[in-house]
Design an enzyme around this catalytic site. Structure first.
Site: not given
Lengths: 280, 280
Positions: B93-96, B120
């Site tokens: 879960d990094v939401k880059r 993510t």
């Protein structure tokens, strides 16, 4: 010193709105540096030594370190910057955005572990995800608004029903009305859409804009200055990464970077002078 | 094995839609573990050993490692997961979200360095910023759509002029129409807005939804299953982090985590059974 103050001093003392993006790509670093124990740091240090009197900020892009197993080189670069040029603010480009408790962890990473003066963040998840960054009045927080890439039209450009303005304009309005409670909010506004940069400037007054997209991405300096300059004749941190880092690919890469930075600074200042004199 | 296949197998073999979020907070890890040389890893390992037969995925939140100087513990946790439970997919879960060349570096970080099965990402910057992730057909890519936090109403909820639907609905439509060219796109849809979860489900067909917001954030299991289940009776990765990790704060934290995971799995399966039987 707080980020806003540090930036103001750097604008004035170096007479420059240029920010150098420290995005070292191992595949493009001159081969002769490969004997060094930390190639990425050696490259960054040479770029910094060659440009520090010409810039208002440095902006390391986190991805170039994370993607090349070089976070140690990032830390070393930041420590070198703080020691050798404590007067130049550092913007850590991370574009974080996550729920409150998670954003708090990211703020700890950026502010405590990397000791950055400012960060970039993504507004898609809303106000509570930006708060942990904005809460520290010493730090600058640049919120993505109108980005420089082609895909920025996909969502940022959509018109909002009952308002008539586009999504990025609402982000800009929120920045000035809700997020600037510590006077440390800024926006990311791409050089590739100069008209939108002007729209953002009209919404946010003198708020600082971080402007990527000059150089490799094709943004026009004159149009950027014309549309983005604040009433105080500054208000922008104009970033160039590849156009400066790889201006010259041989042993003279640092000299090439210095020349490219100087050229950009002068182009910007020339455009600034024209605008400021036309206002008088 | 590709992420979509691995997930399907895990759904079936463990009869579970539960994902455990590996978000270790040093301040909440039981004190008696503090003698261990790598507290974060010891905690994660105990949680994994106690829950691996009950889950369809693990989701380490990058921020908890980045913010606590524990990226080494993240790598160790991922290596342990791959060795001990190669059948359970890992969602990092990094939401880059960043421009193309930068996103490519982030893809290298997630896919090559951390060897995650899925990630993510944030859609605010548009299609070209997601492409470097979507281009690898082996990996899963969960794009933020309707997030679980209160601030998700700020922008995701805005109605788009000339379309009438809200921003997150357009993201969902784009995911199914433009971004799923490798069959590996998914969406993040928060448990805290079950009606919107249903709207997203209707737009995307059987596409996989990563659903945070159960437990500590207050999402209701029955409403989530009712609105989010796909036509195949799966289609969701329902995440719980704090509700499982800190179900019991003493020496029995691993047993507590197992019980909480089992309870959540059973609540979900109970609701699934009710829906599937009503459809027959």
């Amino acid at each position: 010193m707080t980020f806003p103050l540090k930036l103001q001093e750097a604008w004035k003392n170096n007479n420059s709105l240029v920010c150098v993006g420290l995005d070292p790509d191992r595949a493009r670093i001159p081969a002769y540096l490969s004997k060094d124990s930390d190639v990425v740091f050696s490259f960054n240090k040479a770029i910094i030594d060659a440009t520090a009197d010409l810039v208002c900020a440095y902006k390391p892009q986190f991805a170039y370190y994370a993607g090349q197993n070089a976070l140690g080189s990032l830390r070393k670069t930041l420590a070198y910057l703080r020691d050798s040029h404590p007067e130049i603010p550092i913007i850590l480009d991370v574009k974080r955005g996550d729920i409150g408790p998670t954003a708090m962890m990211y703020a700890r990473e950026c502010y405590d572990y990397y000791e950055a003066d400012a960060v970039t963040v993504n507004p898609y998840m809303g106000s509570d995800t930006l708060k942990p960054f904005l809460d520290d009045p010493d730090k600058g927080v640049f919120i993505l608004c109108r980005t420089s890439n082609p895909g920025s039209v996909d969502f940022q450009d959509l018109k909002i029903e009952g308002d008539g303005r586009r999504l990025f304009e609402l982000v800009a309005e929120k920045a000035v009305k809700s997020w600037n409670y510590n006077g440390n909010a800024g926006l990311v506004a791409g050089a590739t859409f100069p008209k939108d940069l002007g729209t953002i400037r009209r919404i946010v007054g003198d708020m600082t804009l971080l402007v990527p997209g000059i150089g490799a991405q094709g943004g026009d300096v004159e149009a950027v200055v014309k549309n983005g300059l604040s009433g105080t004749g500054t208000g922008m941190v104009i970033n160039s990464s590849r156009g400066i880092l790889y201006a010259n690919n041989g042993t003279k890469f640092a000299e090439g970077a210095r020349e490219a930075t100087m050229l950009l600074r002068d182009q910007i200042n020339h455009a600034r002078a024209a605008i400021l004199s036309s206002q008088n």
